[in-house]
Design an enzyme around this catalytic site. Structure first.
Site, mmCIF file in Angstrom:
data_model
loop_
_atom_site.group_PDB
_atom_site.id
_atom_site.type_symbol
_atom_site.label_atom_id
_atom_site.label_comp_id
_atom_site.label_asym_id
_atom_site.label_seq_id
_atom_site.Cartn_x
_atom_site.Cartn_y
_atom_site.Cartn_z
ATOM 1 N N SER A 142 -44.159 135.197 -85.936
ATOM 2 C CA SER A 142 -43.921 136.528 -85.381
ATOM 3 C C SER A 142 -45.260 137.145 -84.994
ATOM 4 O O SER A 142 -46.303 136.813 -85.574
ATOM 5 C CB SER A 142 -43.225 137.424 -86.406
ATOM 6 O OG SER A 142 -43.192 138.775 -85.974
ATOM 7 N N TYR A 155 -42.809 140.511 -95.156
ATOM 8 C CA TYR A 155 -42.483 139.848 -93.889
ATOM 9 C C TYR A 155 -43.757 139.428 -93.162
ATOM 10 O O TYR A 155 -43.879 138.281 -92.695
ATOM 11 C CB TYR A 155 -41.656 140.781 -93.017
ATOM 12 C CG TYR A 155 -41.144 140.146 -91.746
ATOM 13 C CD1 TYR A 155 -40.114 139.208 -91.792
ATOM 14 C CD2 TYR A 155 -41.681 140.481 -90.504
ATOM 15 C CE1 TYR A 155 -39.634 138.629 -90.633
ATOM 16 C CE2 TYR A 155 -41.205 139.903 -89.346
ATOM 17 C CZ TYR A 155 -40.178 138.979 -89.405
ATOM 18 O OH TYR A 155 -39.712 138.395 -88.252
#
Length: 249
Positions: A142, A155
């Site tokens: 990401s 995350y």
């Protein structure tokens, strides 16, 4: 690109990016194994591919559990006798203040996103190395590996770890002709893109928010058997958002 006779495993394939990736490989001629812990949604996704003339099976898999990852790879081999491409897409996000995030919540994010990527890659690579042309592994990272919003510590850490794991495994597995790359998506809208605001699209140099097929096409490129010179890379697909300086008025 043709992936005829290639066997592709996609984790987190019941919906969103994972489902789009699985569908793209099926259209390109691959035999696709969809893995997800959501049984009904995953089975429906595989059935949809078959209804469109593709070849696909669904294997229920909780990637937090080593034994279920091993079962996924073994089931793939029992069904198709080989594995050529692995897409480590399964993941979970948890937005929570670092003051309140528990150890169990932290571990759940890291185990789901990072440990599963290592375990699935390890198990798949054991068989890929026996293929004449090796294989390809693509990990889903990401842009949050290099930039953050508040309350995304677990995350962000997991996605940063995936980027590092990718180049480490590319080095270790290169001698066996296994290429390992990762993709760092930016804003990929898996819902109704037409419901977004104009300002959402204008944040991107591309003039729009991303959609799952943007990632699917990248997977096809990175795993194309002819692209043997592409390994150890992190492909950022974000419409240029992380390159645009934004000032408050």
């Amino acid at each position: 690109m043709s992936f005829t006779d290639q066997v592709v495993v996609v984790t987190g394939a019941a919906q969103g990016i994972g489902r789009s990736v699985a569908e793209a490989y099926a259209v390109a001629g691959a035999k696709v194994v969809l893995a997800d812990y959501q049984e009904a949604e995953g089975a429906a996704a595989a059935a949809s591919i078959r209804n469109e003339g593709g070849e696909a099976i669904f294997v229920q898999c909780d990637v937090r559990k080593e034994e279920e990852i091993t079962n996924l790879i073994n089931t793939t081999l029992e069904e198709y006798d080989q594995i050529n491409i692995l897409i480590n897409n399964a993941g979970v996000a948890r937005w929570k203040s670092p003051y309140e995030l528990t150890v169990d919540e932290w571990d759940d994010v890291l185990n789901t996103n990072v440990r599963s990527t290592f375990l699935a890659s390890r198990e798949a690579a054991k068989h890929m190395k026996n293929n004449e042309h090796g294989g390809a592994i693509i990990n889903m990272a990401s842009t949050r590996a290099s930039m953050s919003e508040p309350e995304t510590e677990a995350y962000a850490a997991s996605k940063g770890a995936i980027v590092a794991l990718t180049h480490a495994m590319a080095v270790s597995l290169g001698k066996d002709h296994i290429r390992v790359n990762c993709i760092s998506p930016g804003w990929i809208e898996t819902g109704n893109v037409d419901e977004l605001k104009k300002a959402d699209h204008e944040q991107h140099l591309a003039g729009r928010v991303g959609i799952p097929s943007d990632i699917s096409r990248a997977c096809l490129y990175l795993s194309d058997p002819s692209n043997t010179f592409v390994t150890g890379t992190n492909l950022i697909i974000d419409g240029g958002m992380t390159r645009k300086m934004i000032y408050e008025d």
